[in-house]
Design a protein around this motif. Structure first.
Motif, PDB file in Angstrom:
ATOM      1  N   LEU A 175     -47.759  -8.630 -58.111  1.00  0.00           N
ATOM      2  CA  LEU A 175     -46.887  -8.122 -57.064  1.00  0.00           C
ATOM      3  C   LEU A 175     -46.949  -6.595 -56.992  1.00  0.00           C
ATOM      4  CD1 LEU A 175     -43.672 -10.339 -57.451  1.00  0.00           C
ATOM      5  CD2 LEU A 175     -45.567 -10.621 -55.839  1.00  0.00           C
ATOM      6  N   VAL A 176     -46.908  -5.954 -58.162  1.00  0.00           N
ATOM      7  CA  VAL A 176     -46.960  -4.487 -58.175  1.00  0.00           C
ATOM      8  C   VAL A 176     -48.284  -3.999 -57.604  1.00  0.00           C
ATOM      9  CG1 VAL A 176     -46.900  -2.433 -59.623  1.00  0.00           C
ATOM     10  CG2 VAL A 176     -45.397  -4.350 -60.152  1.00  0.00           C
ATOM     11  N   GLU A 177     -49.377  -4.643 -57.998  1.00  0.00           N
ATOM     12  CA  GLU A 177     -50.690  -4.227 -57.511  1.00  0.00           C
ATOM     13  C   GLU A 177     -50.798  -4.411 -55.996  1.00  0.00           C
ATOM     14  OE1 GLU A 177     -53.926  -2.216 -57.944  1.00  0.00           O
ATOM     15  OE2 GLU A 177     -53.005  -2.927 -59.811  1.00  0.00           O
ATOM     16  N   LEU A 178     -50.261  -5.513 -55.490  1.00  0.00           N
ATOM     17  CA  LEU A 178     -50.278  -5.745 -54.044  1.00  0.00           C
ATOM     18  C   LEU A 178     -49.409  -4.721 -53.315  1.00  0.00           C
ATOM     19  CD1 LEU A 178     -50.104  -9.650 -53.960  1.00  0.00           C
ATOM     20  CD2 LEU A 178     -52.009  -8.228 -53.169  1.00  0.00           C
ATOM     21  N   ALA A 179     -48.306  -4.321 -53.940  1.00  0.00           N
ATOM     22  CA  ALA A 179     -47.453  -3.295 -53.329  1.00  0.00           C
ATOM     23  C   ALA A 179     -48.168  -1.956 -53.291  1.00  0.00           C
ATOM     24  CB  ALA A 179     -46.139  -3.184 -54.100  1.00  0.00           C
ATOM     25  N   LEU A 180     -48.857  -1.602 -54.370  1.00  0.00           N
ATOM     26  CA  LEU A 180     -49.602  -0.345 -54.405  1.00  0.00           C
ATOM     27  C   LEU A 180     -50.734  -0.346 -53.384  1.00  0.00           C
ATOM     28  CD1 LEU A 180     -49.770   0.264 -58.260  1.00  0.00           C
ATOM     29  CD2 LEU A 180     -48.484   1.609 -56.588  1.00  0.00           C
ATOM     30  N   ALA A 181     -51.253  -1.541 -53.075  1.00  0.00           N
ATOM     31  CA  ALA A 181     -52.314  -1.665 -52.081  1.00  0.00           C
ATOM     32  C   ALA A 181     -51.762  -1.729 -50.656  1.00  0.00           C
ATOM     33  CB  ALA A 181     -53.147  -2.915 -52.357  1.00  0.00           C
TER      34      ALA A 181
END
Length: 232
Positions: free
Chosen positions: A39-45
């Motif tokens: 989720l964090v990685e998708l948010a950063l993307a």
């Protein structure tokens, strides 16, 4: 999304790998942490964004990372924002093994086949380049030691490491107590990482059914055994 930068799920898994035994610390909570790290990685993307205690898809375009894109598609199919605790607490069978196999394909770990009690087959994983793990650890150490607010990726990684109980693995014993405390405090430096880390701890504590109140403080260190288990 290019492959020049490691994702937060990959880094969390590398942090959890014991270089001596080839097993992962906190395997059960680590599965939750990997789901949260996605989720964090998708948010950063720029693909998802927090909506209160929920997660909303804001750009469904694939990232180019198959594992992240699978998670993004599942979120998209929900059709409406989903509570972080419900997403993280949902079935994630095989997620840890998926990432271990991915790290093996990328050449960051190699599998070591063995047997338990001389009968049961086991698979352990050793880092092929310990410099990568040292660099990840050095970022956490620097944030803890200097007190300088870390970049969002390091802050989120620290929050997730605390949430899954890696503090005692990374900073053991009485001498590591202050470092564990400062690791926990880094949770405040990234809103998305903090939201996800709190959700991971809520799932572990059985609090997923209740919405988090705004302004609620950082929960206590998650419960759970620090026993190591085979990664497979």
């Amino acid at each position: 999304m290019g492959r020049s930068r490691r994702t937060i799920p990959e880094e969390l898994l590398l942090l959890a790998l014991d270089p001596t035994t080839g097993t992962t610390a906190q395997p059960q909570s680590l599965d939750l942490g990997l789901a949260g790290a996605q989720l964090v990685e998708l948010a950063l993307a720029g693909r998802i964004a927090p909506d209160g205690d929920r997660i909303a898809v804001v750009m469904p375009r694939p990232t180019g990372d198959p594992t992240l894109d699978s998670a993004l598609e599942l979120l998209r199919r929900r059709g409406s924002p989903v509570r972080a605790v419900h997403w993280i607490g949902g079935p994630r069978l095989g997620l840890r093994q998926t990432y271990l196999s991915h790290l093996e394909r990328c050449g960051m770990v190699h599998a070591v086949e063995g047997q338990m009690c001389g009968v049961l087959p086991t698979t352990r994983y050793q880092a092929t380049d310990t410099a990568i793990s040292r660099e990840i650890r050095a970022r956490l150490d620097s944030a803890i030691r200097t007190g300088v607010p870390p970049d969002p990726r390091t802050a989120a990684l620290a929050a997730l490491a605390h949430a899954v109980g890696l503090g005692k693995h990374l900073y053991p014993g009485n001498e590591g107590r202050s470092s564990r405390s400062r690791l926990r405090d880094l949770i405040r430096h990234d809103p998305m990482g903090g939201l996800v880390a709190h959700a991971v701890m809520d799932v572990q504590n059985g609090a997923a059914a209740q919405p988090r109140r705004s302004g609620q403080g950082v929960p206590a260190q998650p419960r759970g055994s620090m026993a190591r288990a085979a990664a497979h």
